[in-house]
Design an enzyme around this catalytic site. Structure first.
Site, PDB file in Angstrom:
ATOM      1  N   PRO A   1     -13.914  10.298  -6.724  1.00 61.90           N
ATOM      2  CA  PRO A   1     -13.575  11.721  -6.091  1.00 61.90           C
ATOM      3  C   PRO A   1     -13.159  11.857  -4.763  1.00 61.90           C
ATOM      4  CG  PRO A   1     -15.616  11.730  -7.395  1.00 61.90           C
ATOM      5  CD  PRO A   1     -15.287  10.269  -7.138  1.00 61.90           C
ATOM      6  N   GLU A   2     -12.121  12.551  -4.245  1.00 59.35           N
ATOM      7  CA  GLU A   2     -11.609  12.584  -2.930  1.00 59.35           C
ATOM      8  C   GLU A   2     -12.469  13.931  -2.399  1.00 59.35           C
ATOM      9  OE1 GLU A   2      -7.990  11.750  -1.987  1.00 59.35           O
ATOM     10  OE2 GLU A   2      -7.388  10.798  -3.915  1.00 59.35           O
TER      11      GLU A   2
ATOM     12  N   ARG B   1      -6.206  -0.760  -3.579  1.00 60.11           N
ATOM     13  CA  ARG B   1      -5.804   0.399  -4.323  1.00 60.11           C
ATOM     14  C   ARG B   1      -4.527   0.272  -4.742  1.00 60.11           C
ATOM     15  NH1 ARG B   1      -9.744   4.326  -4.779  1.00 60.11           N
ATOM     16  NH2 ARG B   1      -8.377   4.993  -6.525  1.00 60.11           N
TER      17      ARG B   1
END
Length: 270
Positions: free
Chosen positions: A2-3, A259
Site C-alpha cells: 500500500p502507498e 520493481r
C-alpha cells in the site's frame, strides 16, 4: 505494498470510527497478545500516518502506548463488523459494532514515545502531511547521482510514494525516470512535489489512485475503464505495450529498485 495515501485513509477512519471512548483490543492470532491486553479498554488518543507507517496512540498507562504498524507487501487493515473472525487477525480493535482487524503486517509493535521519535527520524518527508518540508528533500535530490525514478522510491526522501505514484508523477511531468537527481532543476522538482501533494491527498479521500487529467478519462476518450486490482485510472502503470493515452507510443517497462518501472519513451524523452 500500500502507498501512503491508503495509510492516511486508514488513520482517518480509526480517528472517526474508533473514538471516543474505550475500545476492545485483542489479538486472536496471539502474536500481539501481551500488548493487546495492556491496551484493552483504554481510549485511542489519535492515529496518524507518516508515509507508509501507521501509529495509533493510546491513552494507556506505561511508557509503551503507541501501536506501530507497517503493512508491508501483504498486510491489510480492514474495517469490519466486530464479530468478524476470518483469517489470522494479529490485532483486533473494536468499538461498538465496528472493528479494525489487522492481518499479515510486516510488523505490529507496541512502542514508547522515545521509540516513536526514533522511527520518525528514519522516515522522509510525506507529501500528504501539512508539516512536510520539501526543501529537505530537494537538498538531497539536487546532490544525488541516482536517477529520479530511484529516488522517488526512497522512503527516507519521499515518504509514502510507491511504484504507482512514482511512475505516474514522472509521466505527468514529462520527466524521464533515468534522469539523475542532480540534473533536475528546482522548478522541475517543485512541479513533481506539488503534483504528488495533489494526487496523494486526493487518494486519501477516495482510497484509490487516479492520475489521469480530465481530458484522458475513459469518458473523455471513449475508452473502457481500467480493470486492475489496484483500481484507478492511470497513464502508464501496468500498461506495458499499450498505447500511451497522450501520444499512442507503446508504454515501456524496465526494472528499477526491484520493481517494474513504466514510462512513455516519447512523452518522457527528457
Amino acid at each position: 505494498m500500500p502507498e501512503g495515501h491508503l495509510i492516511h485513509y486508514l488513520a482517518n477512519r480509526i480517528n472517526a470510527e474508533l473514538r471516543p471512548g474505550p475500545v476492545t483490543v485483542t489479538s486472536p492470532q496471539g502474536r500481539f497478545l501481551a500488548s493487546a491486553t495492556q491496551l484493552d479498554q483504554h481510549e485511542i488518543s489519535h492515529a496518524e500516518a507518516f508515509g507508509k507507517h501507521l501509529f495509533i496512540d493510546f491513552a494507556a498507562p506505561g511508557p509503551e502506548h503507541i501501536v506501530y504498524i507497517h503493512l508491508g507487501l501483504i498486510g491489510k487493515l480492514t474495517f469490519e463488523t466486530a464479530d468478524a473472525d476470518w483469517g489470522q487477525i494479529r490485532l483486533h480493535i473494536a468499538r461498538g459494532e465496528v472493528a479494525a482487524n489487522l492481518r499479515g503486517p510486516q510488523w505490529c509493535r507496541l512502542i514508547s514515545e522515545t521509540e516513536f521519535a526514533q522511527a520518525l527520524a528514519k522516515i522522509g518527508e510525506d507529501p500528504i502531511r501539512e508539516d512536510a518540508d520539501p526543501n529537505k528533500v530537494w537538498a538531497k535530490v539536487s546532490k544525488s547521482k541516482r536517477s529520479i525514478g530511484s529516488l522517488l522510491m526512497d522512503q527516507k526522501r519521499f515518504a509514502g510514494v510507491g511504484n504507482i505514484y512514482r511512475a505516474e508523477v514522472l509521466f505527468r511531468q514529462g520527466i524521464s525516470p533515468t534522469r539523475p537527481g542532480h540534473n533536475l532543476t528546482r522548478m522541475e522538482f517543485d512541479a513533481i512535489w506539488e503534483d504528488l501533494v495533489q494526487l496523494m491527498r486526493a487518494g486519501v479521500i477516495t482510497a484509490r489512485i487516479d492520475t489521469v487529467r480530465p481530458s484522458h478519462t475513459p469518458a473523455a476518450m471513449g475508452r473502457e475503464p481500467r480493470k486492475d486490482d489496484h483500481g484507478g485510472e492511470v497513464y502508464v502503470y501496468r500498461r506495458a505495450g499499450a498505447a500511451c493515452h497522450v501520444c499512442n507510443t507503446p508504454v515501456a517497462v524496465t526494472q528499477a529498485e526491484g520493481r517494474n518501472l513504466f514510462w512513455c519513451p516519447n512523452c518522457q524523452a527528457n
